[in-house]
Design a protein around this motif. Structure first.
Motif, PDB file in Angstrom:
ATOM      1  N   ALA A 109       0.844  -1.204   0.000  1.00  0.00           N
ATOM      2  CA  ALA A 109       0.000   0.000   0.000  1.00  0.00           C
ATOM      3  C   ALA A 109       0.876   1.249   0.000  1.00  0.00           C
ATOM      4  CB  ALA A 109      -0.922   0.000   1.218  1.00  0.00           C
ATOM      5  N   MET A 110       1.952   1.229   0.779  1.00  0.00           N
ATOM      6  CA  MET A 110       2.862   2.390   0.800  1.00  0.00           C
ATOM      7  C   MET A 110       3.494   2.569  -0.585  1.00  0.00           C
ATOM      8  SD  MET A 110       3.810   4.837   2.535  1.00  0.00           S
ATOM      9  CE  MET A 110       5.065   6.032   2.858  1.00  0.00           C
ATOM     10  N   GLY A 111       3.841   1.443  -1.217  1.00  0.00           N
ATOM     11  CA  GLY A 111       4.430   1.510  -2.558  1.00  0.00           C
ATOM     12  C   GLY A 111       3.450   2.139  -3.552  1.00  0.00           C
ATOM     13  N   LEU A 112       2.179   1.742  -3.480  1.00  0.00           N
ATOM     14  CA  LEU A 112       1.193   2.295  -4.417  1.00  0.00           C
ATOM     15  C   LEU A 112       1.007   3.792  -4.178  1.00  0.00           C
ATOM     16  CD1 LEU A 112      -1.321  -0.693  -4.341  1.00  0.00           C
ATOM     17  CD2 LEU A 112      -0.111   0.148  -6.378  1.00  0.00           C
ATOM     18  N   ALA A 113       1.013   4.182  -2.903  1.00  0.00           N
ATOM     19  CA  ALA A 113       0.868   5.620  -2.588  1.00  0.00           C
ATOM     20  C   ALA A 113       2.083   6.383  -3.126  1.00  0.00           C
ATOM     21  CB  ALA A 113       0.734   5.813  -1.079  1.00  0.00           C
ATOM     22  N   ASN A 114       3.274   5.843  -2.934  1.00  0.00           N
ATOM     23  CA  ASN A 114       4.475   6.535  -3.423  1.00  0.00           C
ATOM     24  C   ASN A 114       4.531   6.558  -4.955  1.00  0.00           C
ATOM     25  OD1 ASN A 114       5.659   7.523  -1.111  1.00  0.00           O
ATOM     26  ND2 ASN A 114       6.727   5.618  -0.642  1.00  0.00           N
ATOM     27  N   LEU A 115       4.045   5.478  -5.568  1.00  0.00           N
ATOM     28  CA  LEU A 115       4.065   5.457  -7.036  1.00  0.00           C
ATOM     29  C   LEU A 115       3.123   6.531  -7.604  1.00  0.00           C
ATOM     30  CD1 LEU A 115       5.562   3.887  -9.213  1.00  0.00           C
ATOM     31  CD2 LEU A 115       3.636   2.302  -9.339  1.00  0.00           C
ATOM     32  N   ASP A 116       2.003   6.771  -6.902  1.00  0.00           N
ATOM     33  CA  ASP A 116       1.106   7.867  -7.326  1.00  0.00           C
ATOM     34  C   ASP A 116       1.856   9.202  -7.362  1.00  0.00           C
ATOM     35  OD1 ASP A 116      -1.083   6.228  -7.457  1.00  0.00           O
ATOM     36  OD2 ASP A 116      -1.921   6.819  -5.508  1.00  0.00           O
ATOM     37  N   SER A 117       2.852   9.338  -6.461  1.00  0.00           N
ATOM     38  CA  SER A 117       3.540  10.642  -6.318  1.00  0.00           C
ATOM     39  C   SER A 117       4.936  10.632  -6.913  1.00  0.00           C
ATOM     40  CB  SER A 117       3.656  10.987  -4.830  1.00  0.00           C
ATOM     41  OG  SER A 117       2.402  11.035  -4.249  1.00  0.00           O
ATOM     42  N   ILE A 118       5.246   9.639  -7.727  1.00  0.00           N
ATOM     43  CA  ILE A 118       6.651   9.468  -8.128  1.00  0.00           C
ATOM     44  C   ILE A 118       7.187  10.665  -8.930  1.00  0.00           C
ATOM     45  CG2 ILE A 118       6.219   8.041 -10.206  1.00  0.00           C
ATOM     46  CD1 ILE A 118       9.090   7.559  -7.695  1.00  0.00           C
ATOM     47  N   GLU A 119       6.344  11.284  -9.750  1.00  0.00           N
ATOM     48  CA  GLU A 119       6.868  12.414 -10.549  1.00  0.00           C
ATOM     49  C   GLU A 119       7.255  13.570  -9.633  1.00  0.00           C
ATOM     50  OE1 GLU A 119       7.927  11.944 -13.492  1.00  0.00           O
ATOM     51  OE2 GLU A 119       7.008   9.968 -13.495  1.00  0.00           O
ATOM     52  N   GLU A 120       6.412  13.824  -8.621  1.00  0.00           N
ATOM     53  CA  GLU A 120       6.704  14.893  -7.656  1.00  0.00           C
ATOM     54  C   GLU A 120       8.013  14.568  -6.889  1.00  0.00           C
ATOM     55  OE1 GLU A 120       3.508  15.155  -4.773  1.00  0.00           O
ATOM     56  OE2 GLU A 120       4.815  16.184  -3.332  1.00  0.00           O
ATOM     57  N   ILE A 121       8.187  13.312  -6.533  1.00  0.00           N
ATOM     58  CA  ILE A 121       9.388  12.900  -5.773  1.00  0.00           C
ATOM     59  C   ILE A 121      10.640  13.096  -6.636  1.00  0.00           C
ATOM     60  CG2 ILE A 121      10.557  10.929  -4.678  1.00  0.00           C
ATOM     61  CD1 ILE A 121       7.685   9.816  -4.051  1.00  0.00           C
ATOM     62  N   LEU A 122      10.552  12.662  -7.896  1.00  0.00           N
ATOM     63  CA  LEU A 122      11.717  12.791  -8.791  1.00  0.00           C
ATOM     64  C   LEU A 122      12.032  14.265  -9.068  1.00  0.00           C
ATOM     65  CD1 LEU A 122      10.893   9.890 -11.280  1.00  0.00           C
ATOM     66  CD2 LEU A 122      12.960  10.021  -9.884  1.00  0.00           C
ATOM     67  N   THR A 123      10.984  15.068  -9.234  1.00  0.00           N
ATOM     68  CA  THR A 123      11.207  16.488  -9.517  1.00  0.00           C
ATOM     69  C   THR A 123      11.869  17.172  -8.331  1.00  0.00           C
ATOM     70  OG1 THR A 123       9.284  16.487 -10.932  1.00  0.00           O
ATOM     71  CG2 THR A 123      10.054  18.636 -10.219  1.00  0.00           C
ATOM     72  N   ASN A 124      11.399  16.863  -7.125  1.00  0.00           N
ATOM     73  CA  ASN A 124      12.005  17.491  -5.946  1.00  0.00           C
ATOM     74  C   ASN A 124      13.471  17.094  -5.811  1.00  0.00           C
ATOM     75  OD1 ASN A 124      11.760  19.191  -3.630  1.00  0.00           O
ATOM     76  ND2 ASN A 124      12.097  17.342  -2.437  1.00  0.00           N
ATOM     77  N   SER A 125      13.708  15.828  -6.093  1.00  0.00           N
ATOM     78  CA  SER A 125      15.067  15.309  -6.019  1.00  0.00           C
ATOM     79  C   SER A 125      15.987  16.075  -6.985  1.00  0.00           C
ATOM     80  CB  SER A 125      14.967  13.833  -6.417  1.00  0.00           C
ATOM     81  OG  SER A 125      16.077  13.156  -6.110  1.00  0.00           O
ATOM     82  N   GLU A 126      15.488  16.325  -8.181  1.00  0.00           N
ATOM     83  CA  GLU A 126      16.287  17.036  -9.189  1.00  0.00           C
ATOM     84  C   GLU A 126      16.551  18.479  -8.749  1.00  0.00           C
ATOM     85  OE1 GLU A 126      14.722  16.752 -13.144  1.00  0.00           O
ATOM     86  OE2 GLU A 126      16.341  17.952 -13.997  1.00  0.00           O
ATOM     87  N   ARG A 127      15.516  19.121  -8.172  1.00  0.00           N
ATOM     88  CA  ARG A 127      15.698  20.504  -7.705  1.00  0.00           C
ATOM     89  C   ARG A 127      16.772  20.579  -6.628  1.00  0.00           C
ATOM     90  NH1 ARG A 127       9.860  21.438  -6.845  1.00  0.00           N
ATOM     91  NH2 ARG A 127       9.082  21.912  -8.905  1.00  0.00           N
ATOM     92  N   VAL A 128      16.722  19.623  -5.713  1.00  0.00           N
ATOM     93  CA  VAL A 128      17.692  19.613  -4.614  1.00  0.00           C
ATOM     94  C   VAL A 128      19.102  19.378  -5.176  1.00  0.00           C
ATOM     95  CG1 VAL A 128      18.432  18.233  -2.617  1.00  0.00           C
ATOM     96  CG2 VAL A 128      16.053  18.955  -2.819  1.00  0.00           C
ATOM     97  N   TYR A 129      19.208  18.446  -6.123  1.00  0.00           N
ATOM     98  CA  TYR A 129      20.514  18.153  -6.737  1.00  0.00           C
ATOM     99  C   TYR A 129      21.080  19.420  -7.389  1.00  0.00           C
ATOM    100  CZ  TYR A 129      24.132  15.810  -9.394  1.00  0.00           C
ATOM    101  OH  TYR A 129      25.353  15.435  -9.902  1.00  0.00           O
ATOM    102  N   GLU A 130      20.207  20.101  -8.142  1.00  0.00           N
ATOM    103  CA  GLU A 130      20.682  21.307  -8.844  1.00  0.00           C
ATOM    104  C   GLU A 130      21.083  22.408  -7.870  1.00  0.00           C
ATOM    105  OE1 GLU A 130      18.364  20.569 -13.039  1.00  0.00           O
ATOM    106  OE2 GLU A 130      17.592  22.104 -11.676  1.00  0.00           O
ATOM    107  N   ALA A 131      20.378  22.484  -6.749  1.00  0.00           N
ATOM    108  CA  ALA A 131      20.738  23.494  -5.745  1.00  0.00           C
ATOM    109  C   ALA A 131      22.131  23.198  -5.182  1.00  0.00           C
ATOM    110  CB  ALA A 131      19.699  23.523  -4.634  1.00  0.00           C
ATOM    111  N   TYR A 132      22.437  21.914  -4.968  1.00  0.00           N
ATOM    112  CA  TYR A 132      23.797  21.561  -4.514  1.00  0.00           C
ATOM    113  C   TYR A 132      24.812  21.901  -5.606  1.00  0.00           C
ATOM    114  CZ  TYR A 132      22.939  19.024  -0.114  1.00  0.00           C
ATOM    115  OH  TYR A 132      22.635  18.691   1.179  1.00  0.00           O
ATOM    116  N   GLU A 133      24.443  21.562  -6.840  1.00  0.00           N
ATOM    117  CA  GLU A 133      25.362  21.822  -7.960  1.00  0.00           C
ATOM    118  C   GLU A 133      25.752  23.308  -7.989  1.00  0.00           C
ATOM    119  OE1 GLU A 133      25.105  19.520 -12.213  1.00  0.00           O
ATOM    120  OE2 GLU A 133      23.463  20.797 -11.596  1.00  0.00           O
TER     121      GLU A 133
END
Ligand code: T4K
Length: 402
Positions: free
Chosen positions: A253-277
């Motif tokens: 169930a947690m996996g299904l909930a996270n999969l619903d939000s995967i684009e948001e998770i990946l986008t946030n991850s990219e923003r954070v990476y770029e901020a470090y860069e």
């Protein structure tokens, strides 16, 4: 050079309260879709079907296979259990080549099965397994290569596949870091004979605890399903030796909930990476170990190499100063697996892996991905500059006193 008043204030502040009131953790679990989880939890409760290949597990297997573009996804209780199922299903024996610069779990699984882990060095550029060293390590006892897609970036898949094809052995990927990463435009999960994911809470896509094997091979998928459920084929038929590596409904169930939000998770991850860069560009001596291609990474990991001469402070001292400021960076992976106690005394003893040593002695992984904001990253980078300047002033005044 005398210290300005403002710098003195900063230095005093650094010594008082930690820079961050709440600790910043490396890979603090993503928690974005509580409602999606709770509504599924209610369904599980009402159906009173809690485990044993239940509807949520089946739905998640299908959804993940579709998302990753692979024929089969076999869920398991954790990534280590998933890799264990695969090693058994492929009947590996003799020797298996793997990088020393990775999490220790695969070496343990092999050793427990009396298979010799043969540690390969890594490439200095991506920290992934060295293709040349792998080729040199293949013997007639080698039964597989298990390469890690380190830092959420693809390994050199084409080159590794040709070594395995020549040797007639399966190529397996430890894709624990790499959910959401791509190779030549296709999602990680469909390469080699099989790929193994960890869905541990600290991973970019998680099920609290969990893991999966993904493969294009029907027969392998059938075998994995049997092995994860004690070898049962029918209600009361057991036709092989197996174990219990099942995922429960709550985890799915947690996996299904996270999969619903995967684009948001990946986008946030990219923003954070770029901020470090951006932020680390102005900190001399700290080098973000960049991916081969930015389009292929999931941006979840922030691996930084410390150049002691340039930064003015060694890796271990930096780690301890950052910890005192509540930035709980980690030394992943230090030391290399071949230097951990169980392997130092076995066949790994004496293995010289210069790139692994060089990277593991300088690496520090910063909090990144899911739970951080761009603002947090800005504050971390400012803190790094203050640490560097305080340290250089201290060194200068010590020299003068001396
Ligand atoms: N292959 C690779 C390349 C891997 O990295 C891993 C696992 C595996 C295979 C095996 O997959 P699994 O069998 O684990 O599914 C952690 C994880 O336990 C482990 O899953 C992970 N790799 C490894 C790299 O890290 P620790 O001992 O470093 O975790 P811990 O408890 O210190 O947590 C890491 C950070 O996350 C801390 O800063 C605290 C924070 N945290 C952690 C948890 C669990 C939270 O804020 N909340 C939490 O609930 O091993």
């Amino acid at each position: 050079m005398p210290m300005h008043d403002s710098e003195k204030d900063e230095a005093e502040k650094l010594q008082d309260a930690p820079a961050f009131e709440q600790p910043l953790y490396v890979n603090r679990p993503v928690a974005v879709n509580k409602q999606g989880f709770l509504s599924r939890f209610d369904q599980i409760w009402d159906a009173r079907w809690f485990t044993n290949d239940g509807p949520m597990v089946q739905e998640l297997e299908q959804a993940l296979a579709e998302y990753l573009g692979v024929k089969h996804c076999v869920l398991a209780s954790n990534g280590t259990a998933a890799m264990g199922l695969l090693i058994d299903a492929l009947k590996l024996e003799g020797e298996v080549i793997l990088p020393a610069f990775t999490f220790v779990s695969t070496a343990h699984l092999l050793t427990l099965r009396k298979i010799r882990p043969v540690f390969a060095d890594i490439c200095p550029s991506g920290h992934d397994i060295s293709v040349d060293h792998c080729r040199a390590l293949v013997t007639d006892k080698t039964t597989a290569i298990i390469a890690t897609h380190i830092w959420g970036r693809p390994s050199r898949i084409t080159e590794l596949q040709s070594i395995c094809d020549e040797a007639g052995i399966p190529l397996i990927f430890d894709a624990a870091h790499a959910f959401g990463a791509r190779f030549q435009g296709q999602m990680i999960g469909r390469f080699g004979r099989a790929e193994v994911f960890s869905f541990h809470a600290t991973k970019i896509f998680h099920t609290f605890e969990g893991g999966a094997v993904t493969t294009e091979c029907d027969e392998l998928a059938d075998r994995l399903r049997k092995f994860r459920n004690f070898g049962f084929t029918e209600y009361d038929q057991v036709d092989c030796i197996g174990t219990n590596a099942k995922m429960s409904e709550v985890h799915a169930a947690m996996g299904l909930a996270n999969l619903d939000s995967i684009e948001e998770i990946l986008t946030n991850s990219e923003r954070v990476y770029e901020a470090y860069e951006n932020g680390l560009r102005s900190v001399k001596g700290l080098h973000l170990a960049g991916p081969q291609s930015k389009a292929e990474t999931n941006h979840y990991y922030i691996p930084v190499l410390v150049d002691e001469a340039e930064f003015g402070m060694g890796r271990d001292e930096l780690v301890s100063v950052l910890h005192s400021e509540n930035v709980l960076v980690r030394r992943y992976f230090y030391p290399g697996t071949h230097e951990l106690a169980p392997y130092k005394t076995s066949d790994g003893n004496g293995t010289s892996l210069p790139e692994t040593k060089s990277v593991s002695d300088r690496i520090v992984v910063f909090p990144g991905g899911g739970s951080l904001t761009v603002k947090d990253v800005g504050r971390v980078c400012e803190l790094l500059k203050r640490i560097q300047s305080r340290h250089s002033h201290k060194l200068m005044s010590d020299t003068r006193l001396g």
